[in-house]
Motif scaffolding. Structure first.
Motif, PDB file in Angstrom:
ATOM      1  N   ASN A  73      65.124  47.158  -6.503  1.00 48.73           N
ATOM      2  CA  ASN A  73      63.888  47.559  -5.751  1.00 48.73           C
ATOM      3  C   ASN A  73      62.828  48.565  -6.755  1.00 48.73           C
ATOM      4  OD1 ASN A  73      64.872  46.015  -3.986  1.00 48.73           O
ATOM      5  ND2 ASN A  73      65.147  47.562  -2.363  1.00 48.73           N
TER       6      ASN A  73
ATOM      7  N   LYS B 230      61.701  40.715  -2.458  1.00 48.70           N
ATOM      8  CA  LYS B 230      61.355  41.767  -1.182  1.00 48.70           C
ATOM      9  C   LYS B 230      62.518  42.882  -1.518  1.00 48.70           C
ATOM     10  CE  LYS B 230      64.545  41.998   1.002  1.00 48.70           C
ATOM     11  NZ  LYS B 230      65.965  42.386   0.682  1.00 48.70           N
TER      12      LYS B 230
ATOM     13  N   ASN C  37      61.897  34.904   1.949  1.00 45.65           N
ATOM     14  CA  ASN C  37      62.308  33.427   2.224  1.00 45.65           C
ATOM     15  C   ASN C  37      62.716  32.764   3.465  1.00 45.65           C
ATOM     16  OD1 ASN C  37      64.677  35.242   1.709  1.00 45.65           O
ATOM     17  ND2 ASN C  37      65.862  33.426   1.969  1.00 45.65           N
TER      18      ASN C  37
HETATM   19  N1  LIG Z   1      65.167  37.184  -0.294  1.00 40.75           N
HETATM   20  C1  LIG Z   1      66.447  37.500  -0.127  1.00 40.75           C
HETATM   21  O1  LIG Z   1      67.191  36.969   0.855  1.00 40.75           O
HETATM   22  C2  LIG Z   1      67.295  38.484  -0.934  1.00 40.75           C
HETATM   23  C3  LIG Z   1      68.670  38.668  -0.996  1.00 40.75           C
HETATM   24  C4  LIG Z   1      69.206  39.361  -1.890  1.00 40.75           C
HETATM   25  C5  LIG Z   1      68.397  40.102  -2.491  1.00 40.75           C
HETATM   26  N2  LIG Z   1      67.115  40.192  -2.510  1.00 40.75           N
HETATM   27  C6  LIG Z   1      66.229  41.276  -3.443  1.00 40.75           C
HETATM   28  O2  LIG Z   1      66.276  40.732  -4.883  1.00 40.75           O
HETATM   29  C7  LIG Z   1      66.425  41.911  -5.860  1.00 40.75           C
HETATM   30  C8  LIG Z   1      67.517  41.806  -6.670  1.00 40.75           C
HETATM   31  O3  LIG Z   1      68.916  41.792  -5.772  1.00 40.75           O
HETATM   32  P1  LIG Z   1      70.162  40.911  -6.219  1.00 40.75           P
HETATM   33  O4  LIG Z   1      70.804  40.817  -4.904  1.00 40.75           O
HETATM   34  O5  LIG Z   1      69.530  39.455  -7.092  1.00 40.75           O
HETATM   35  O6  LIG Z   1      70.695  42.145  -7.181  1.00 40.75           O
HETATM   36  P2  LIG Z   1      72.009  41.923  -8.013  1.00 40.75           P
HETATM   37  O7  LIG Z   1      72.392  43.163  -8.293  1.00 40.75           O
HETATM   38  O8  LIG Z   1      72.669  40.715  -7.934  1.00 40.75           O
HETATM   39  O9  LIG Z   1      71.068  41.369  -9.489  1.00 40.75           O
HETATM   40  C9  LIG Z   1      70.230  42.319 -10.217  1.00 40.75           C
HETATM   41  C10 LIG Z   1      70.034  42.013 -11.475  1.00 40.75           C
HETATM   42  O10 LIG Z   1      69.167  42.958 -12.133  1.00 40.75           O
HETATM   43  C11 LIG Z   1      69.526  43.061 -13.497  1.00 40.75           C
HETATM   44  N3  LIG Z   1      68.693  44.285 -13.799  1.00 40.75           N
HETATM   45  C12 LIG Z   1      68.862  45.611 -13.515  1.00 40.75           C
HETATM   46  N4  LIG Z   1      68.055  46.406 -14.068  1.00 40.75           N
HETATM   47  C13 LIG Z   1      67.312  45.998 -14.952  1.00 40.75           C
HETATM   48  C14 LIG Z   1      66.446  46.081 -15.941  1.00 40.75           C
HETATM   49  N5  LIG Z   1      65.968  47.213 -16.527  1.00 40.75           N
HETATM   50  N6  LIG Z   1      66.195  44.862 -16.734  1.00 40.75           N
HETATM   51  C15 LIG Z   1      66.525  43.643 -16.683  1.00 40.75           C
HETATM   52  N7  LIG Z   1      67.419  43.286 -15.633  1.00 40.75           N
HETATM   53  C16 LIG Z   1      67.843  44.475 -14.886  1.00 40.75           C
HETATM   54  C17 LIG Z   1      70.883  43.201 -13.331  1.00 40.75           C
HETATM   55  O11 LIG Z   1      71.490  43.386 -14.595  1.00 40.75           O
HETATM   56  C18 LIG Z   1      71.200  41.942 -12.467  1.00 40.75           C
HETATM   57  O12 LIG Z   1      71.110  40.784 -13.203  1.00 40.75           O
HETATM   58  C19 LIG Z   1      66.236  43.086  -4.931  1.00 40.75           C
HETATM   59  O13 LIG Z   1      64.989  43.425  -4.758  1.00 40.75           O
HETATM   60  C20 LIG Z   1      66.870  42.635  -3.395  1.00 40.75           C
HETATM   61  O14 LIG Z   1      66.322  43.366  -2.447  1.00 40.75           O
HETATM   62  C21 LIG Z   1      66.603  39.466  -1.870  1.00 40.75           C
END
Ligand SMILES: NC(=O)c1ccc[n+]([C@@H]2O[C@H](COP(=O)([O-])OP(=O)(O)OC[C@H]3O[C@@H](n4cnc5c(N)ncnc54)[C@H](O)[C@@H]3O)[C@@H](O)[C@H]2O)c1
Length: 377
Positions: free
Chosen positions: A83, A104, A132
């Motif tokens: 975030n 989100k 979603n």
């Molecule tokens: N809609 C949903 O149901 C749902 C579910 C999970 C997560 N999310 C949201 O999605 C976002 C990501 O969550 P996630 O679960 O995929 O996290 P995750 O930890 O699985 O993945 C995060 C990704 O970001 C990358 N990253 C971190 N810093 C970076 C940078 N400076 N440059 C490029 N890449 C970078 C990491 O290497 C990783 O690939 C969050 O905002 C979270 O709130 C939403």
């Protein structure tokens, strides 16, 4: 022939995979005016990013999101990273004239979110926050039933989102997989992560919240930080219980925690109106429970609707009646709706501006949790 829509994906974790799957699948089932092309994947680790690109079919990779955003061959920047990066990437992408989707919550705080809204609106670029759950067919059906007036006046909206994965004090804060426990990266705990989903659905279906009061708690006060290796105070809320008054006169109750043993992702909602009630449970996501008080007394009772018919939202595009769909389909629907509407005057929601309202409610929950006072929105 549909024009290409070149996608630059930032992040290859959970959501990077969900969104990539959605962009690949959407044009196979939905008629879209633009053809999504997986142009570039971006992550900090070159080898891991390349492996992700190879698996999902991205043409190229970048290890710096700024380079991705500057590329003239990218039309849409999709932000799937923690975030704390949403605002900077989204604002930079908007200034570069790119369409922007962010996961989100919109931002860690409403102040950050306001800058994001200003940037996309000034640039006039299509924008969406990926809440979603709106696009799970049974949830979309709830919206349709409420909008139709079948429930009559709404009295109660209640929702909860329960998990149990942070109970152990050995779970660190910060770093891959556990950035959600680090207030700097996440902004808040369960409020922005889980309750935000419930709030987005609620605001969409039941309208805006006028005021609220909340209890929040941080059960584990110190955790080792992955970056420093030292025990540090925990700044996130582990649990939140919220009472709201909606503008339509109904009362809302919302609960979220990561300390509910046995629950992994229990998102449920129930709405009680003058003529009937609706209830939905993510773990049985293709079913909608419906109670209609106007049914003849002897036959009156809760009905379980299997939401798989062609006349149900989105289902006409999938298989045949009776065959269920899953979590990933809600992302396919989100991307399909976004692409279908991106060149029109009626954008798919929630736009950044829509999602800012959810973030404002989240901020009010955190503030009320601290002060104990009612917050007016
Ligand atoms: N809609 C949903 O149901 C749902 C579910 C999970 C997560 N999310 C949201 O999605 C976002 C990501 O969550 P996630 O679960 O995929 O996290 P995750 O930890 O699985 O993945 C995060 C990704 O970001 C990358 N990253 C971190 N810093 C970076 C940078 N400076 N440059 C490029 N890449 C970078 C990491 O290497 C990783 O690939 C969050 O905002 C979270 O709130 C939403």
């Amino acid at each position: 022939m549909a024009r290409d829509l070149n996608i630059g994906m930032v992040g290859y974790g959970f959501m990077g995979r969900c969104h990539s799957n959605a962009f690949r699948t959407a044009p196979n089932f939905f008629d879209l005016p633009r053809r999504p092309v997986l142009k570039a994947a971006c992550g900090r680790d070159a080898a891991k990013t390349q492996a992700f690109a190879d698996r999902w079919g991205y043409e190229t990779t970048e290890t710096d999101w700024r380079k991705l955003v500057e590329r003239p061959d990218i039309d849409l920047v999709d932000i799937c990273v923690p975030n704390d990066l949403h605002a900077e990437i989204a604002i930079t992408a908007a200034k570069a004239g790119k369409a922007v989707i962010t996961e989100k919550p919109l931002a860690r705080t409403a102040a950050e979110g306001e800058a994001m809204v200003a940037a996309v609106e000034k640039a006039g670029v299509p924008n969406l926050v990926c809440y979603n759950y709106r696009r799970m067919p049974a949830v979309t059906l709830v919206k349709q039933v409420v909008d139709s007036g079948k429930l009559g006046r709404i009295y109660h909206y209640r929702a909860k989102f329960l998990q149990d994965w942070t109970i152990s004090p050995d779970v660190p804060q910060g770093g891959a997989g556990t950035w959600r426990l680090d207030v700097e990266a996440a902004g808040s705990g369960v409020t922005g992560d889980l309750l935000a989903h419930c709030l987005d659905t609620a605001l969409w279906i039941n309208g805006s919240v006028d005021s609220l009061t909340a209890m929040t708690e941080t059960f584990v006060k110190e955790r080792v930080h992955a970056a420093t290796g030292k025990a540090q105070p925990v700044g996130i809320d582990d649990a939140a219980a919220v009472l709201t008054r909606f503008a339509n006169g109904s009362l809302g109750t919302f609960e979220s925690t990561r300390y509910a043993r046995g629950h992994k992702a229990l998102y449920t909602l129930e709405i009680n109106g003058e003529h009937g009630s609706l209830a939905w449970d993510l773990h049985d996501m293709n079913r909608l429970a419906w109670f209609d008080h106007r049914t003849e007394g002897a036959f009156r009772g809760w009905t379980s609707i299997l939401v798989t018919d062609g006349e149900h939202p989105y289902l006409g595009k999938w298989w045949v009646p009776g065959l269920i769909i899953g979590f990933e389909h809600s992302f396919v629907h989100t991307m399909a709706d976004f692409i279908a509407a991106m060149d029109s005057d009626t954008p798919a929601g929630p736009t950044f501006r829509d999602a800012l309202e959810t973030t404002r409610v989240c901020d009010a929950i955190i503030a009320s949790g601290r002060s104990g006072a009612w917050q007016t929105l």
